[in-house]
Design a protein around this motif. Sequence first.
Motif, PDB file in Angstrom:
ATOM      1  N   ASP A 108      -5.540  18.877   0.415  1.00 49.51           N
ATOM      2  CA  ASP A 108      -6.924  18.667   0.855  1.00 49.51           C
ATOM      3  C   ASP A 108      -7.082  17.417   1.719  1.00 49.51           C
ATOM      4  N   GLY A 109      -5.951  16.767   2.061  1.00 46.10           N
ATOM      5  CA  GLY A 109      -5.997  15.628   2.972  1.00 46.10           C
ATOM      6  C   GLY A 109      -5.997  14.271   2.297  1.00 46.10           C
ATOM      7  N   ARG A 110      -6.042  14.209   0.965  1.00 44.78           N
ATOM      8  CA  ARG A 110      -6.032  12.922   0.269  1.00 44.78           C
ATOM      9  C   ARG A 110      -4.639  12.296   0.339  1.00 44.78           C
ATOM     10  N   PHE A 111      -4.613  10.972   0.515  1.00 47.26           N
ATOM     11  CA  PHE A 111      -3.348  10.259   0.488  1.00 47.26           C
ATOM     12  C   PHE A 111      -2.914  10.097  -0.967  1.00 47.26           C
ATOM     13  N   LEU A 112      -1.745  10.645  -1.293  1.00 48.41           N
ATOM     14  CA  LEU A 112      -1.220  10.539  -2.646  1.00 48.41           C
ATOM     15  C   LEU A 112      -0.383   9.276  -2.817  1.00 48.41           C
ATOM     16  N   ARG A 113       0.330   8.937  -1.764  1.00 48.43           N
ATOM     17  CA  ARG A 113       1.166   7.740  -1.803  1.00 48.43           C
ATOM     18  C   ARG A 113       1.434   7.289  -0.368  1.00 48.43           C
ATOM     19  N   VAL A 114       1.429   5.991  -0.148  1.00 57.01           N
ATOM     20  CA  VAL A 114       1.681   5.442   1.182  1.00 57.01           C
ATOM     21  C   VAL A 114       2.613   4.245   1.040  1.00 57.01           C
ATOM     22  N   ASN A 115       3.381   3.972   2.091  1.00 57.96           N
ATOM     23  CA  ASN A 115       4.257   2.811   2.032  1.00 57.96           C
ATOM     24  C   ASN A 115       3.621   1.609   2.719  1.00 57.96           C
ATOM     25  N   HIS A 116       4.311   0.490   2.628  1.00 52.38           N
ATOM     26  CA  HIS A 116       3.755  -0.763   3.147  1.00 52.38           C
ATOM     27  C   HIS A 116       3.565  -0.698   4.662  1.00 52.38           C
ATOM     28  N   ARG A 117       4.490  -0.053   5.369  1.00 48.78           N
ATOM     29  CA  ARG A 117       4.403   0.001   6.825  1.00 48.78           C
ATOM     30  C   ARG A 117       3.147   0.731   7.268  1.00 48.78           C
ATOM     31  N   LEU A 118       2.794   1.821   6.611  1.00 45.08           N
ATOM     32  CA  LEU A 118       1.575   2.547   6.977  1.00 45.08           C
ATOM     33  C   LEU A 118       0.342   1.684   6.717  1.00 45.08           C
ATOM     34  N   SER A 119       0.354   0.943   5.626  1.00 43.03           N
ATOM     35  CA  SER A 119      -0.764   0.039   5.335  1.00 43.03           C
ATOM     36  C   SER A 119      -0.922  -0.985   6.450  1.00 43.03           C
ATOM     37  N   THR A 120       0.205  -1.481   6.951  1.00 41.89           N
ATOM     38  CA  THR A 120       0.164  -2.448   8.047  1.00 41.89           C
ATOM     39  C   THR A 120      -0.380  -1.815   9.314  1.00 41.89           C
ATOM     40  N   ILE A 121       0.018  -0.574   9.593  1.00 42.65           N
ATOM     41  CA  ILE A 121      -0.412   0.104  10.822  1.00 42.65           C
ATOM     42  C   ILE A 121      -1.920   0.293  10.839  1.00 42.65           C
ATOM     43  N   VAL A 122      -2.500   0.742   9.718  1.00 47.65           N
ATOM     44  CA  VAL A 122      -3.927   1.065   9.703  1.00 47.65           C
ATOM     45  C   VAL A 122      -4.789  -0.053   9.119  1.00 47.65           C
ATOM     46  N   GLY A 123      -4.155  -1.088   8.563  1.00 46.90           N
ATOM     47  CA  GLY A 123      -4.915  -2.235   8.089  1.00 46.90           C
ATOM     48  C   GLY A 123      -5.549  -2.074   6.724  1.00 46.90           C
ATOM     49  N   TYR A 124      -5.282  -0.975   6.028  1.00 51.41           N
ATOM     50  CA  TYR A 124      -5.822  -0.760   4.683  1.00 51.41           C
ATOM     51  C   TYR A 124      -4.754  -1.078   3.640  1.00 51.41           C
ATOM     52  N   ALA A 125      -5.162  -1.646   2.522  1.00 48.11           N
ATOM     53  CA  ALA A 125      -4.262  -1.793   1.386  1.00 48.11           C
ATOM     54  C   ALA A 125      -3.937  -0.402   0.841  1.00 48.11           C
ATOM     55  N   PRO A 126      -2.778  -0.227   0.208  1.00 48.30           N
ATOM     56  CA  PRO A 126      -2.406   1.105  -0.296  1.00 48.30           C
ATOM     57  C   PRO A 126      -3.469   1.749  -1.176  1.00 48.30           C
ATOM     58  N   GLU A 127      -4.068   0.968  -2.079  1.00 52.68           N
ATOM     59  CA  GLU A 127      -5.073   1.555  -2.968  1.00 52.68           C
ATOM     60  C   GLU A 127      -6.338   1.948  -2.200  1.00 52.68           C
ATOM     61  N   GLU A 128      -6.651   1.208  -1.115  1.00 54.76           N
ATOM     62  CA  GLU A 128      -7.799   1.578  -0.283  1.00 54.76           C
ATOM     63  C   GLU A 128      -7.516   2.867   0.484  1.00 54.76           C
ATOM     64  N   LEU A 129      -6.305   2.978   0.946  1.00 58.63           N
ATOM     65  CA  LEU A 129      -5.942   4.166   1.724  1.00 58.63           C
ATOM     66  C   LEU A 129      -5.909   5.403   0.844  1.00 58.63           C
ATOM     67  N   MET A 130      -5.432   5.254  -0.391  1.00 56.90           N
ATOM     68  CA  MET A 130      -5.346   6.407  -1.289  1.00 56.90           C
ATOM     69  C   MET A 130      -6.706   6.844  -1.814  1.00 56.90           C
ATOM     70  N   ALA A 131      -7.744   6.048  -1.534  1.00 59.59           N
ATOM     71  CA  ALA A 131      -9.108   6.461  -1.869  1.00 59.59           C
ATOM     72  C   ALA A 131      -9.746   7.233  -0.718  1.00 59.59           C
ATOM     73  N   ARG A 132      -8.967   7.469   0.358  1.00 57.29           N
ATOM     74  CA  ARG A 132      -9.473   8.166   1.531  1.00 57.29           C
ATOM     75  C   ARG A 132      -8.618   9.380   1.844  1.00 57.29           C
ATOM     76  N   THR A 133      -9.069  10.148   2.831  1.00 55.18           N
ATOM     77  CA  THR A 133      -8.297  11.270   3.356  1.00 55.18           C
ATOM     78  C   THR A 133      -7.894  10.945   4.787  1.00 55.18           C
ATOM     79  N   PHE A 134      -6.941  11.721   5.311  1.00 55.17           N
ATOM     80  CA  PHE A 134      -6.545  11.449   6.688  1.00 55.17           C
ATOM     81  C   PHE A 134      -7.674  11.794   7.652  1.00 55.17           C
ATOM     82  N   HIS A 135      -8.617  12.673   7.229  1.00 57.53           N
ATOM     83  CA  HIS A 135      -9.779  12.973   8.067  1.00 57.53           C
ATOM     84  C   HIS A 135     -10.616  11.711   8.299  1.00 57.53           C
TER      85      HIS A 135
END
Length: 402
Positions: free
Chosen positions: A131-158
């Motif tokens: 459904d587009g939810r982030f289940l797990r992300v690495n540190h590099r992706l967090s750096t690219i988009v500027g969100y902390a991992p827990e912030e990113l996993m509260a969102r979808t790629f949409h």
Amino acid sequence: MIPRLRLVLALLLPIAAGSLQWLLWENWIKPYVWFLFFPVAFFSAWLGGLAGGIGSTLISALMVWYVFIPPPFSFTLPNPTAVFSIIVFIGMGCLFSWFHEKLRRALSSSEGRFEATFEQAAVGIALVALDGRFLRVNHRLSTIVGYAPEELMARTFHDITHPDDLDADLAYVRRVLAGEIDTFTMEKRYFRKDGSIVWVNLTVSLARKASGAPDYFIAVIENISDRKLAERRFRQLFEQAPVALATSDRDGNLLLINDAFIDLFGYHIEEIPTIADWRTRVLPDAGQHTAAEQDWSSKWPAEQPAELVEQSVLCRDGSRKTVLLSRLRLADEMMLAATDISQRKAAETRLRERNAELERFDRASIDRELQMIVLKRQVNEMARELGREPPYDLSFADTLPP
């Protein structure tokens, strides 16, 4: 589960099994003394590893020996078969323990390598739900988009995808889920946490369950903002350059032409889509055509410096122009640059003509002067013959032949 707790549970399993077997012994299990203890040895090894498996095996062997092997509640072994069964059970328990320990270490090593690869990768990696939810992300992706991992996993790629790129992304996702393609790659834009835009190269594949049903997506994200910026700058320079520019691939297909190219030759890329069309249209002379084809082909085997070649070309309106052509190989593309020197060539021609006229005038003037000197010499001679003073001073011409 905590390793120490797993070990304790493994050592308690024989006691639980012994208690249950004692309750069922007379009516259900007797005389199968190892009925519940072989499964106990196996699961204790799985639960507690080498130490838990061997400890549970030894406890089980002592319990069966003392309680269930006749005579009960005694360590006496009158039957050699009972001794053999104990040895076999202990051997099997140790084998279970060794096997599960090897399996646990291999799994731990594999998980460790996966964790190291996932977290230390030079590109962003994400596990994304269907459904587009982030289940797990690495540190590099967090750096690219500027969100902390827990912030990113509260969102979808949409939520972080640029609206202009979302439809194309979802179309690919639907094709993957439908089994039409296994993976896809696309360039897209993400919104960073600060609201700025980052360009990424996204590669997505689908992980499936053992049943074959879709499970989750694996996304690899590479930051290409610097490359896109360089491409945009190149495109601006290319399009706004005062020199006619065109690029082609190895097969001779024209990829780009700028406005100066269109202004110079009068053709759009739809009218001359290939290098062959270019040679046919603007280099109609057979010798020029052959030389240009050989020059273009010779540039591919190895990198060569750009060379300027003067050519007379035929434009779309039928006019002839003189241009300086330069071909330069750029990786897997060839760049053609053309500069119109028709006005300069015309000016050079006019200059040569004027110089020729001046030379003719100078020669005519000198001839007249020489003829005047000859006539003056004749008049002076005639005056001397009459005994008069020569009227003309020709001392400056004494070095000239008579």
